[in-house]
Scaffold this active site. Structure first.
Site, PDB file in Angstrom:
ATOM      1  N   SER A 142      41.123  42.897 -27.264  1.00  0.00           N
ATOM      2  CA  SER A 142      40.756  41.798 -26.378  1.00  0.00           C
ATOM      3  C   SER A 142      40.944  40.471 -27.093  1.00  0.00           C
ATOM      4  O   SER A 142      40.890  40.395 -28.336  1.00  0.00           O
ATOM      5  CB  SER A 142      39.298  41.930 -25.939  1.00  0.00           C
ATOM      6  OG  SER A 142      38.420  41.597 -27.005  1.00  0.00           O
ATOM      7  N   ASP A 143      41.196  39.422 -26.314  1.00  0.00           N
ATOM      8  CA  ASP A 143      41.016  38.092 -26.877  1.00  0.00           C
ATOM      9  C   ASP A 143      39.539  37.968 -27.207  1.00  0.00           C
ATOM     10  O   ASP A 143      38.700  38.730 -26.723  1.00  0.00           O
ATOM     11  CB  ASP A 143      41.464  37.022 -25.881  1.00  0.00           C
ATOM     12  CG  ASP A 143      41.855  35.716 -26.562  1.00  0.00           C
ATOM     13  OD1 ASP A 143      41.422  35.488 -27.713  1.00  0.00           O
ATOM     14  OD2 ASP A 143      42.583  34.912 -25.944  1.00  0.00           O
ATOM     15  N   TRP A 144      39.205  36.991 -28.051  1.00  0.00           N
ATOM     16  CA  TRP A 144      37.857  36.906 -28.590  1.00  0.00           C
ATOM     17  C   TRP A 144      36.851  36.576 -27.484  1.00  0.00           C
ATOM     18  O   TRP A 144      36.778  35.462 -26.993  1.00  0.00           O
ATOM     19  CB  TRP A 144      37.821  35.881 -29.705  1.00  0.00           C
ATOM     20  CG  TRP A 144      38.121  36.421 -31.070  1.00  0.00           C
ATOM     21  CD1 TRP A 144      37.428  36.166 -32.219  1.00  0.00           C
ATOM     22  CD2 TRP A 144      39.169  37.323 -31.468  1.00  0.00           C
ATOM     23  NE1 TRP A 144      37.986  36.844 -33.287  1.00  0.00           N
ATOM     24  CE2 TRP A 144      39.045  37.559 -32.858  1.00  0.00           C
ATOM     25  CE3 TRP A 144      40.190  37.953 -30.777  1.00  0.00           C
ATOM     26  CZ2 TRP A 144      39.909  38.393 -33.555  1.00  0.00           C
ATOM     27  CZ3 TRP A 144      41.063  38.790 -31.469  1.00  0.00           C
ATOM     28  CH2 TRP A 144      40.903  38.996 -32.845  1.00  0.00           C
TER      29      TRP A 144
END
Length: 808
Positions: A246-248
């Site tokens: 995932s993106d952060w």
């Protein structure tokens, strides 16, 4: 060297080349539930080694000899605790139209990552440049899917050839920063497949080790929990064999692991805890099968094995006498050569009248430099691309050196966007000037003071700091946050604010990345000082043979632009200088398209983008003709804010009520301008050289392998130079019920020719370029019949035309 290491040293492994699945499966079987969970729930950093500076961390399993994974930001250079090579931004790389250079660029990122203790590079970014306002356009490649595909494939191979794992991002339709964490992008199936996804497909086919899913929703589903995107398209349609992170902070539920997400970044304690305790509970009560977790861990370990990172691992414990893959040393000299090459070959000469460039004779000996980037280089954009460079070349220094002894090269800011420290007489509590030896022994600062403005007018307020998160508020309203990488010693965040004479509240907030040390300085340029600075620059320009004006913008992650105009009144500064000296050359340090109301007043415009740490040297070499600009635009430059695809339609950008609609379909970039018959400031593919080229003799050949266009290019000028011939394909007469562009880029090359030299060039057009996505059949379908072929140096300059018949 292990088999895996030998393979990636030769150019990167494909998903199908992952070896020893039984070994990975055995390791997964030997792991406890908590150990498996540690792989799918990442961390921000290693609590035991916080001086490394990674952007993400996976602890590994020491008892089995499985090492940790360290992840680093890296679209334009590796972001770690130690300095790394600040490369020109990716849009500059793509503007070179050079596949080999893209691989070299990736190799620098991969080598720097390995040298600085990292294993995974959070790059490349291959989102489409859909709207010119998007804050991260500088990190992207192009508005065109073919340019995206070819560039990203080579960048991935370059990163992985150096032994680091590439992470292609942000999957998918993450094409703006406004409300990026919540916005829902409604994208039709044909536009998604033809415009946004080809770059990601190319990265998957090139063997990218990881893919990062994006913050936004896509057609009503969060990207990181979108099974259609992650399972059906990425894994089944494209055969991707790596893992999805995932993106952060982009994970939304433990069930995302069932829908295709393998790794929640960054996870607890500094992120949401979705793949930690909640996932553990779901597995224990049977609502999520443990096989889903096993599959994710197996994919992560499978990539680690591909890169030789599991050579010391075994189910019986760490292998005795085993050493992990060796890490290289930083090779700053080699990196600088590549960085400079990219800056030169990606620079786009937009205008050059009367032979203004290259500088020769008296014009090269009497120069007035104007604009703060001449002394404080703009090397990169803001956000996750920010890093401390290993070195820095300054345009003024390089120009003075190149002009030679006895030359008259003066410098004047013209518009001082750095300013001077606000004195205690105008700021309650005294000046904010905590730099150098006076740095604050803290990690954060938050104070509200009283600012006394001596006159009515526009002030430039600049908050300067070490690499940090900053905010500046005037009378309770935030006027600037963060800032671009204009490196002198500190990062600058500048705002143009209209103040009335008298008192105002001003709030300064900053949080540094260096524990217990924060440098901070608050500066201003008053209206009186601004007028004096401009007058001085104009006077100098009148006296000089040549005026070179450096102008910039501040593209950044987290914010989109509200206008295409240069910030801080730089347009007025350029016009004033050009009025004083018609032989004015503008050097742009910008991340995307900008408007140029002064264009007809100046003799030259050289777009350097954000050119990285070697940008000063590259700029000087280009201005004096020691190098020739080789770049071409990978995005259309609109006439102005009133002539863009999104003008007057907030549903397209920035969205309405959390929804943005890609109602333009496949008509993105030059496709939209062609369809609308809309004029541009500069078209896609445009770029001048210091010589001229002629095209002739087009022959088109079509067969079951696609088609090819053969033609002759002749250098008709007096200097050697690079040309980028582009082949465009027209619509099929046999397609009904689907969108078709007037013309689409179908192939391109790059040719270096000496003066007077001719070369016969053949550009192959792959079968996919002859196809469109049929949303009724959910498949690629060939557009048959007689189709037009155009060849030339830009989408609107196509001197050669032919036709060909495309069969099934």
């Amino acid at each position: 060297m292990s088999t895996g290491l030998a393979a990636f040293a030769a150019g990167g492994l494909t998903a199908q080349a992952a070896a020893s699945p039984g070994g990975v499966a055995a390791l997964v079987s030997a792991m406890t539930l908590d150990e498996k969970l540690s792989f799918v729930q990442g961390r921000w950093d290693d609590p035991q080694q916080q001086t490394v500076g990674e952007s993400g961390y996976v602890p590994g399993v020491p008892r089995l000899g499985i090492p940790p994974l360290r992840l680093t930001d890296g679209p334009a250079g590796v972001r770690a605790a130690r300095p790394a090579t600040a490369m020109p931004v990716p849009v500059a790389l793509a503007s070179s139209f050079d596949d080999g250079l893209a691989r070299e660029y990736g190799r620098v990122l991969g080598r720097d990552a390995r040298a600085l203790g990292m294993d995974v590079v959070l790059a490349p970014m291959v989102n489409t440049i859909r709207v010119p306002y998007a804050g991260r356009n500088f990190e992207a490649y192009s508005e065109d899917p073919l340019v995206n595909s070819r560039t990203v494939a080579q960048a991935v191979k370059g990163i992985q050839s150096a032994g680091a794992i590439a992470t292609t991002k942000h999957f998918a339709a993450n094409n703006q920063e406004t409300e990026r964490g919540t916005i829902n992008a409604e994208v039709g199936e044909q536009a998604l497949q033809e415009i946004e996804l080809p770059g990601f497909e190319a990265a998957a086919k090139a063997g990218t080790g990881a893919v990062m899913c994006s913050y936004n929703q896509l057609n009503g589903q969060h990207s990181c929990g979108n099974s259609t995107l992650l399972n059906s398209i990425l894994r089944q349609q494209w055969g991707f064999g790596g893992w999805v992170m995932s993106d952060w902070g982009a994970t939304h539920s433990p069930t995302d692991i069932v829908h295709g997400l393998d790794q929640d970044m960054p996870g607890a304690p500094r992120g949401d805890d979705f793949f930690g305790a909640p996932l553990k509970t779901a597995i224990q009560n049977g609502s999520i099968p443990v096989t889903a977790l096993d599959g994710s861990v197996r994919r992560i370990l499978g990539v680690m094995e591909r890169f030789g990172l599991l050579r010391c691992a075994s189910t019986k414990g760490p292998r005795a006498g085993c050493t992990p893959p060796a890490r290289p040393a930083l090779d700053t000299a080699a990196d600088d050569r590549v960085a400079q090459k990219v800056a030169e070959d990606g620079a786009v000469l937009l205008r050059n009248t009367g032979g203004a460039l290259p500088l020769t004779g008296a014009a090269a000996r009497s120069i007035a430099l104007v604009g703060t980037p001449a002394t404080q280089p703009v090397i990169g954009g803001g956000g996750s691309s920010e890093l401390a460079p290993t070195s820095l070349t300054v345009p003024r220094d390089e120009i003075v050196k190149r002009a030679g002894t006895g030359a008259d090269v003066s410098y004047h800011p013209g518009l001082n966007t750095t300013g001077t420290v606000i004195p205690g007489s105008a700021l309650s509590g005294g000046p904010i000037d905590f730099t150098g030896a006076n740095a604050l022994p803290v990690s954060s600062y938050d104070q509200t003071r009283t600012l006394t403005a001596p006159e009515d007018g526009d002030y430039l307020l600049t908050l300067r700091s070490t690499l940090s998160t900053t905010s500046l508020k005037v009378d309770g309203k935030e006027v600037t946050a963060g800032g671009s990488l204009r490196f002198d010693a500190l990062k600058n965040a500048t705002a143009r604010v209209h103040l009335t004479k008298g008192t105002h509240s001003i709030t300064v907030q900053a949080t540094g990345y260096i524990p217990g040390r924060l440098e901070l300085q608050l500066n201003w340029t008053t209206p009186t000082q601004a007028r004096a600075d401009l007058d001085t620059a104009v006077t100098a320009a009148k006296k000089a043979k040549t005026a070179v004006v450096f102008a910039y913008d501040e593209g950044t992650e987290g914010a989109d632009r509200s206008t295409l105009a240069l910030p801080y009144g730089q347009d007025a500064m350029i016009s004033a200088v050009a009025k004083a000296n018609p032989n004015t050359v503008v050097v742009l340090n910008t991340g995307s398209a900008v408007t140029m109301p002064w264009l007809k007043q100046v003799s030259g415009v050289l777009d350097m983008y954000y050119p990285g740490q070697m940008g000063g040297a590259a700029t000087a070499r280009l201005l004096f003709g020691d190098a020739a600009p080789g770049g071409r635009l990978t995005q259309t430059f609109p006439l102005d804010d009133a002539h863009t695809m999104v003008r007057g339609d907030p549903h397209r950008f920035p969205g309405v009520n959390g929804q943005e609609t890609y109602s333009e379909g496949v008509y993105v970039g030059y496709r939209w301008y062609d369809q609308q018959k809309q004029k541009t400031l500069f078209p896609f593919g445009h770029g001048l050289s210091y010589t001229n080229f002629a095209y002739s003799g087009l022959k088109v050949r079509s067969d079951r392998h696609g088609l090819s266009a053969a033609f002759t290019i002749t250098n008709t000028g007096k200097r050697a130079g690079d040309e980028v011939p582009q082949v465009y394909l027209g619509a099929s007469p046999n397609v009904h019920g689907a969108q078709q562009a007037v013309r689409s880029l179908a192939g391109y090359g790059k040719v270096h020719l000496r003066p007077g030299q001719s070369r016969r060039v053949t550009i192959a057009v792959a079968p996919r370029r002859l196809q469109y996505w049929d949303a009724t059949r959910h498949a690629w379908t060939t557009g048959t019949g007689t189709r037009d072929i155009w060849v030339g140096p830009s989408s609107q300059n196509l001197p050669l035309h032919g036709k060909t018949t495309v069969l099934h």
